[in-house]
Design an enzyme around this catalytic site. Structure first.
Site, PDB file in Angstrom:
ATOM      1  N   CYS A  25     -28.477  15.590 -38.409  1.00  0.00           N
ATOM      2  CA  CYS A  25     -27.837  14.316 -38.110  1.00  0.00           C
ATOM      3  C   CYS A  25     -28.033  13.487 -39.427  1.00  0.00           C
ATOM      4  O   CYS A  25     -29.376  12.825 -39.419  1.00  0.00           O
ATOM      5  CB  CYS A  25     -28.197  13.748 -36.777  1.00  0.00           C
ATOM      6  SG  CYS A  25     -27.829  12.167 -36.447  1.00  0.00           S
ATOM      7  N   THR A  36     -29.841   6.392 -14.583  1.00  0.00           N
ATOM      8  CA  THR A  36     -30.901   6.425 -15.244  1.00  0.00           C
ATOM      9  C   THR A  36     -30.705   6.341 -16.899  1.00  0.00           C
ATOM     10  O   THR A  36     -31.324   5.663 -17.637  1.00  0.00           O
ATOM     11  CB  THR A  36     -31.971   7.606 -15.164  1.00  0.00           C
ATOM     12  OG1 THR A  36     -32.581   7.150 -13.907  1.00  0.00           O
ATOM     13  CG2 THR A  36     -33.069   7.582 -16.164  1.00  0.00           C
ATOM     14  N   ILE A  92     -36.790   7.478 -10.749  1.00  0.00           N
ATOM     15  CA  ILE A  92     -37.119   7.298  -9.758  1.00  0.00           C
ATOM     16  C   ILE A  92     -37.793   8.384  -9.035  1.00  0.00           C
ATOM     17  O   ILE A  92     -39.088   8.511  -8.874  1.00  0.00           O
ATOM     18  CB  ILE A  92     -36.384   6.472  -8.555  1.00  0.00           C
ATOM     19  CG1 ILE A  92     -36.097   5.116  -8.902  1.00  0.00           C
ATOM     20  CG2 ILE A  92     -37.404   6.467  -7.206  1.00  0.00           C
ATOM     21  CD1 ILE A  92     -37.042   4.315  -9.669  1.00  0.00           C
ATOM     22  N   HIS A 124     -38.670  -5.442 -17.314  1.00  0.00           N
ATOM     23  CA  HIS A 124     -38.549  -6.791 -17.245  1.00  0.00           C
ATOM     24  C   HIS A 124     -39.967  -7.504 -16.932  1.00  0.00           C
ATOM     25  O   HIS A 124     -40.740  -6.733 -16.023  1.00  0.00           O
ATOM     26  CB  HIS A 124     -37.670  -7.214 -15.970  1.00  0.00           C
ATOM     27  CG  HIS A 124     -36.338  -6.848 -16.203  1.00  0.00           C
ATOM     28  ND1 HIS A 124     -35.492  -7.691 -16.965  1.00  0.00           N
ATOM     29  CD2 HIS A 124     -35.479  -5.872 -15.737  1.00  0.00           C
ATOM     30  CE1 HIS A 124     -34.316  -7.333 -16.785  1.00  0.00           C
ATOM     31  NE2 HIS A 124     -34.084  -5.889 -16.158  1.00  0.00           N
ATOM     32  N   ILE A 184     -34.483  -2.369 -19.984  1.00  0.00           N
ATOM     33  CA  ILE A 184     -35.470  -3.399 -20.395  1.00  0.00           C
ATOM     34  C   ILE A 184     -36.617  -3.244 -19.340  1.00  0.00           C
ATOM     35  O   ILE A 184     -36.206  -2.874 -18.198  1.00  0.00           O
ATOM     36  CB  ILE A 184     -34.882  -4.515 -19.854  1.00  0.00           C
ATOM     37  CG1 ILE A 184     -33.591  -4.801 -20.971  1.00  0.00           C
ATOM     38  CG2 ILE A 184     -35.731  -5.974 -20.033  1.00  0.00           C
ATOM     39  CD1 ILE A 184     -32.752  -6.127 -20.816  1.00  0.00           C
ATOM     40  N   CYS A 241     -22.895  15.945 -36.758  1.00  0.00           N
ATOM     41  CA  CYS A 241     -23.797  16.736 -36.390  1.00  0.00           C
ATOM     42  C   CYS A 241     -23.588  17.786 -34.955  1.00  0.00           C
ATOM     43  O   CYS A 241     -23.931  18.446 -34.725  1.00  0.00           O
ATOM     44  CB  CYS A 241     -24.988  16.050 -35.989  1.00  0.00           C
ATOM     45  SG  CYS A 241     -25.022  15.085 -34.824  1.00  0.00           S
ATOM     46  N   SER A 252     -29.962  -0.801 -19.502  1.00  0.00           N
ATOM     47  CA  SER A 252     -30.346  -1.695 -20.777  1.00  0.00           C
ATOM     48  C   SER A 252     -31.573  -1.259 -21.340  1.00  0.00           C
ATOM     49  O   SER A 252     -31.998  -1.686 -22.209  1.00  0.00           O
ATOM     50  CB  SER A 252     -30.230  -3.125 -20.243  1.00  0.00           C
ATOM     51  OG  SER A 252     -29.217  -3.456 -19.599  1.00  0.00           O
ATOM     52  N   LYS A 307     -28.378 -10.795 -13.807  1.00  0.00           N
ATOM     53  CA  LYS A 307     -29.043 -11.523 -14.736  1.00  0.00           C
ATOM     54  C   LYS A 307     -27.992 -11.970 -15.686  1.00  0.00           C
ATOM     55  O   LYS A 307     -28.741 -12.663 -16.888  1.00  0.00           O
ATOM     56  CB  LYS A 307     -30.305 -10.651 -15.163  1.00  0.00           C
ATOM     57  CG  LYS A 307     -31.071 -10.273 -14.077  1.00  0.00           C
ATOM     58  CD  LYS A 307     -32.378  -9.557 -14.797  1.00  0.00           C
ATOM     59  CE  LYS A 307     -33.228  -8.743 -13.412  1.00  0.00           C
ATOM     60  NZ  LYS A 307     -32.360  -7.653 -12.974  1.00  0.00           N
ATOM     61  N   SER A 345     -31.379  -2.700 -10.310  1.00  0.00           N
ATOM     62  CA  SER A 345     -32.186  -3.277 -11.384  1.00  0.00           C
ATOM     63  C   SER A 345     -33.007  -4.284 -10.395  1.00  0.00           C
ATOM     64  O   SER A 345     -32.674  -4.915  -9.514  1.00  0.00           O
ATOM     65  CB  SER A 345     -31.418  -4.175 -12.234  1.00  0.00           C
ATOM     66  OG  SER A 345     -32.026  -4.805 -13.214  1.00  0.00           O
TER      67      SER A 345
HETATM   68  C1  LIG Z   1     -25.891  -1.255 -16.198  1.00  0.00           C
HETATM   69  C2  LIG Z   1     -27.028  -1.147 -15.761  1.00  0.00           C
HETATM   70  C3  LIG Z   1     -28.202  -1.938 -16.225  1.00  0.00           C
HETATM   71  C4  LIG Z   1     -29.560  -1.970 -15.732  1.00  0.00           C
HETATM   72  N1  LIG Z   1     -30.555  -2.390 -16.433  1.00  0.00           N
HETATM   73  C5  LIG Z   1     -31.872  -2.111 -16.319  1.00  0.00           C
HETATM   74  C6  LIG Z   1     -32.911  -2.736 -17.105  1.00  0.00           C
HETATM   75  O1  LIG Z   1     -32.651  -3.052 -18.221  1.00  0.00           O
HETATM   76  N2  LIG Z   1     -34.046  -2.701 -16.352  1.00  0.00           N
HETATM   77  C7  LIG Z   1     -34.474  -2.038 -15.039  1.00  0.00           C
HETATM   78  O2  LIG Z   1     -35.404  -2.310 -14.835  1.00  0.00           O
HETATM   79  N3  LIG Z   1     -33.296  -1.570 -14.649  1.00  0.00           N
HETATM   80  C8  LIG Z   1     -32.046  -1.738 -14.934  1.00  0.00           C
HETATM   81  N4  LIG Z   1     -31.177  -1.067 -14.275  1.00  0.00           N
HETATM   82  C9  LIG Z   1     -31.596  -0.274 -13.088  1.00  0.00           C
HETATM   83  C10 LIG Z   1     -31.873   0.943 -13.229  1.00  0.00           C
HETATM   84  O3  LIG Z   1     -31.163   1.893 -14.086  1.00  0.00           O
HETATM   85  C11 LIG Z   1     -32.014   1.822 -11.862  1.00  0.00           C
HETATM   86  O4  LIG Z   1     -32.647   1.117 -11.003  1.00  0.00           O
HETATM   87  C12 LIG Z   1     -32.593   3.221 -11.991  1.00  0.00           C
HETATM   88  O5  LIG Z   1     -32.017   3.874 -13.109  1.00  0.00           O
HETATM   89  C13 LIG Z   1     -32.413   3.979 -10.739  1.00  0.00           C
HETATM   90  O6  LIG Z   1     -32.880   5.091 -11.024  1.00  0.00           O
HETATM   91  P1  LIG Z   1     -32.466   6.316  -9.824  1.00  0.00           P
HETATM   92  O7  LIG Z   1     -33.663   7.566 -10.001  1.00  0.00           O
HETATM   93  O8  LIG Z   1     -32.662   5.675  -8.335  1.00  0.00           O
HETATM   94  O9  LIG Z   1     -31.102   6.537  -9.751  1.00  0.00           O
HETATM   95  P2  LIG Z   1     -30.389   7.718 -10.735  1.00  0.00           P
HETATM   96  O10 LIG Z   1     -30.614   7.700 -12.133  1.00  0.00           O
HETATM   97  O11 LIG Z   1     -28.943   7.652 -10.420  1.00  0.00           O
HETATM   98  O12 LIG Z   1     -30.984   9.002 -10.189  1.00  0.00           O
HETATM   99  C14 LIG Z   1     -30.369   9.548  -8.836  1.00  0.00           C
HETATM  100  C15 LIG Z   1     -30.270  10.953  -9.110  1.00  0.00           C
HETATM  101  O13 LIG Z   1     -29.569  11.471  -7.746  1.00  0.00           O
HETATM  102  C16 LIG Z   1     -28.869  12.781  -8.156  1.00  0.00           C
HETATM  103  N5  LIG Z   1     -28.190  13.082  -7.069  1.00  0.00           N
HETATM  104  C17 LIG Z   1     -27.181  12.266  -6.165  1.00  0.00           C
HETATM  105  N6  LIG Z   1     -26.750  13.057  -5.345  1.00  0.00           N
HETATM  106  C18 LIG Z   1     -27.408  14.220  -5.286  1.00  0.00           C
HETATM  107  C19 LIG Z   1     -27.207  15.417  -4.495  1.00  0.00           C
HETATM  108  N7  LIG Z   1     -26.244  15.585  -3.511  1.00  0.00           N
HETATM  109  N8  LIG Z   1     -27.957  16.530  -4.810  1.00  0.00           N
HETATM  110  C20 LIG Z   1     -28.754  16.279  -5.840  1.00  0.00           C
HETATM  111  N9  LIG Z   1     -29.112  15.452  -6.567  1.00  0.00           N
HETATM  112  C21 LIG Z   1     -28.202  14.325  -6.408  1.00  0.00           C
HETATM  113  C22 LIG Z   1     -27.922  11.973  -9.244  1.00  0.00           C
HETATM  114  O14 LIG Z   1     -27.348  13.343  -9.946  1.00  0.00           O
HETATM  115  C23 LIG Z   1     -29.070  11.350 -10.106  1.00  0.00           C
HETATM  116  O15 LIG Z   1     -29.450  12.068 -11.444  1.00  0.00           O
HETATM  117  C24 LIG Z   1     -29.821  -1.049 -14.654  1.00  0.00           C
HETATM  118  C25 LIG Z   1     -28.879  -0.446 -14.000  1.00  0.00           C
HETATM  119  C26 LIG Z   1     -27.580  -0.372 -14.503  1.00  0.00           C
HETATM  120  C27 LIG Z   1     -26.330   0.107 -13.904  1.00  0.00           C
END
Ligand SMILES: Cc1cc2nc3c(=O)[nH]c(=O)nc-3n(C[C@H](O)[C@H](O)[C@H](O)COP(=O)(O)OP(=O)(O)OC[C@H]3O[C@@H](n4cnc5c(N)ncnc54)[C@H](O)[C@@H]3O)c2cc1C
Length: 474
Positions: A399, A41, A12, A49, A47, A439, A45, A249, A336
């Site tokens: 690898c 991230t 995000i 969607h 996906i 590797c 999965s 889901k 998700s």
């Molecule tokens: C098991 C699972 C399966 C999923 N499958 C899907 C799917 O198939 N399709 C789909 O659309 N969505 C899916 N999702 C949802 C999707 O993964 C998330 O919505 C998305 O990754 C969220 O991204 P983000 O950037 O908000 O969070 P993150 O990737 O968690 O990024 C947040 C970042 O903030 C950083 N951060 C936190 N605190 C601090 C701080 N104090 N200082 C600096 N940095 C900080 C963290 O280190 C992290 O890197 C799934 C989620 C899970 C758990």
């Protein structure tokens, strides 16, 4: 003074930074881990969607179809792997058919293209390896798969190419509201910005709290996933979903972009925001369920397993918008389908920033494109021969499982890999059956030389994830 500080380098934060890098603005991304995408991230999965699952009266439901559509352009620009393999929600009994019809209607109302209900025969012809007890399915051709870490890397790299500053190993510890700007105190420096965008995943409520806001809470929900051996490649062609449950889901069969099959995720509420453990109970649940849908899948084919944490908010929806603190904007509760919605969330946040008074002036020299990494294994003999003639390092296989060459490992380092996982996510070295058993030392050796860092300081994923305890004297 930056115009925008993005807190969190997940998909995000990276999508927002890349979108905003189209404009003449000073932007910084602050990430506490060693590389971007190392939070939720990298553990999902993958996906994209189709969009029929999320209710239309939620923000996630509103953004998902737009997000899905934006992937064609994004993939063309940034050259990451994306394939619209389609999805089937399968029914196991007559009583589940009304739910297929409800999902179809909901999807159509939201503009999901091509939804069709398939009968038993059509399902059997398309997916002969599924259980013959399945009686019907809802087909959604626009669903797709990506490697999520590949997208986060591509977004951040392109953002940096377009002038964004990326600060990794930089944890936000305190936020002070000053007159006309916010001071973001981190583990390494203080960053001043007119706008702060809170994209901190499962820590987003803590970050909001640092700014004095307590309007929402995040409740992590763990999902365990199990990656299966390549020998099962092609077992199913499409994403296979069960009838959804209240909070999830359900447990899915996922043909990943690279062709391996993954099964999961579970959905377990937890209070630990860093709990990435997999469990015996999780494995039992996943394989117990999946084997009813596809009998030839067993846990014996597992080559690796991992868990990710969904950032579920107290509203059970995305929380995206300005706050009572001028300049502090949340992009929180992105559970998700957050990966799917990422490009749509970036546009949504852009519009919020504009309405909050940020002047958006397009850069003339914005570079939308990023060349994809070299993929030796995907080339034919002639193409491989030509690469080797150009660079002998393409002749050295590092690898064996995934046929990744030394040239590709160097390219991964050139493109920002600083850890073994960073190399794995950029080149696939270590993704195969032996999971880096062969590797990993060779990748560590290259990292050590390229980064001019002692071998024992190379980690799996940053922090204290050491691989070698102590080097013996030679
Ligand atoms: C098991 C699972 C399966 C999923 N499958 C899907 C799917 O198939 N399709 C789909 O659309 N969505 C899916 N999702 C949802 C999707 O993964 C998330 O919505 C998305 O990754 C969220 O991204 P983000 O950037 O908000 O969070 P993150 O990737 O968690 O990024 C947040 C970042 O903030 C950083 N951060 C936190 N605190 C601090 C701080 N104090 N200082 C600096 N940095 C900080 C963290 O280190 C992290 O890197 C799934 C989620 C899970 C758990």
């Amino acid at each position: 003074m930056y115009d925008i500080a993005v807190i969190g380098g997940g998909v995000i934060g990276c999508a927002i930074a890349r979108e905003m890098s189209r404009y003449r603005l000073g932007i910084v991304v602050v990430e506490k881990y060693e590389e971007v995408g190392f939070g939720t991230t990298k553990t999902n999965s993958g996906i994209i969607h189709a969009g029929h699952h999320s209710p239309p009266d939620t923000l996630k439901g509103k953004l998902v179809v737009r997000g899905n559509k934006l992937y064609d352009r994004l993939c063309k620009d940034l050259n990451f792997g994306f394939s619209r393999i389609g999805e089937l929600v399968v029914a196991r009994s007559e009583s589940e058919i009304p739910e297929l019809e409800r999902l179809k209607k909901q999807g159509e109302a939201k503009g999901v293209p091509g939804l069709e209900i398939w009968d038993r025969e059509r399902l059997r012809n398309a997916e002969p390896n599924l259980s013959n007890t399945l009686i019907a399915a809802l087909h959604a051709p626009s669903a797709g798969v990506i490697n999520p870490y590949e997208l986060a890397n591509a977004l951040s790299e392109n953002a940096v190419d377009n002038g964004v500053d990326l600060k990794v190993n930089c944890a936000v510890e305190k936020i002070v509201v000053e007159k006309g700007f916010l001071a973001v105190h981190t583990s390494t420096e203080t960053i001043k910005a007119r706008f702060v965008i809170n994209c901190a995943g499962v820590y987003a409520d803590k970050i909001a709290g640092m700014a004095g806001l307590s309007d929402f809470t995040i409740h992590p929900r763990k999902g365990e996933e199990y990656m299966l051996d390549k020998r099962l490649k092609g077992l199913v062609q499409r994403l296979i979903f069960p009838i959804p449950e209240k909070n999830t889901k359900g447990i899915l069969i996922i043909p990943t972009f690279d062709g391996t099959i993954m099964v999961g995720p579970t959905a377990q509420d937890t209070t630990d925001r860093d709990d990435a453990s997999t469990t015996y109970e999780g494995s039992e649940q996943v394989f117990g369920f999946v084997s009813k849908i596809c009998p030839s899948i067993t846990e014996r084919d597992t080559i690796t397993e991992f868990a990710g944490l969904r950032a579920v908010s107290n509203t059970n929806d995305f929380i995206i918008g300005p706050t009572r603190i001028k300049g502090f904007i949340n992009a929180a509760g992105i559970q998700s389908p957050g990966l799917t919605c990422a490009p749509a969330i970036a546009l949504y946040v852009r519009d919020i920033l504009k309405s909050e008074g940020l002047v958006l002036e397009k850069k003339k020299n914005f570079k939308p494109h990023l060349p994809g990494p070299p993929r030796f294994a995907s080339l034919n003999d002639e193409q491989q021969r030509r690469l080797v003639e150009k660079d002998r390092l393409f002749a050295k296989v590092v690898c064996r499982c995934e046929l990744v060459t030394e040239a590709e490992i160097h390219s991964a380092v050139d493109h920002g890999a600083r850890t073994l996982d960073g190399i794995k996510f950029r080149s696939r070295a270590g993704m195969g059956r032996c999971q880096g058993g062969f590797c990993a030392p060779r990748c560590m050796d290259i990292l050590s030389k390229r980064l001019d860092k002692p071998f024992q300081e190379i980690t799996k994923r940053g922090g204290d994830s050491w691989v070698v305890k102590k080097m013996m004297d030679s």
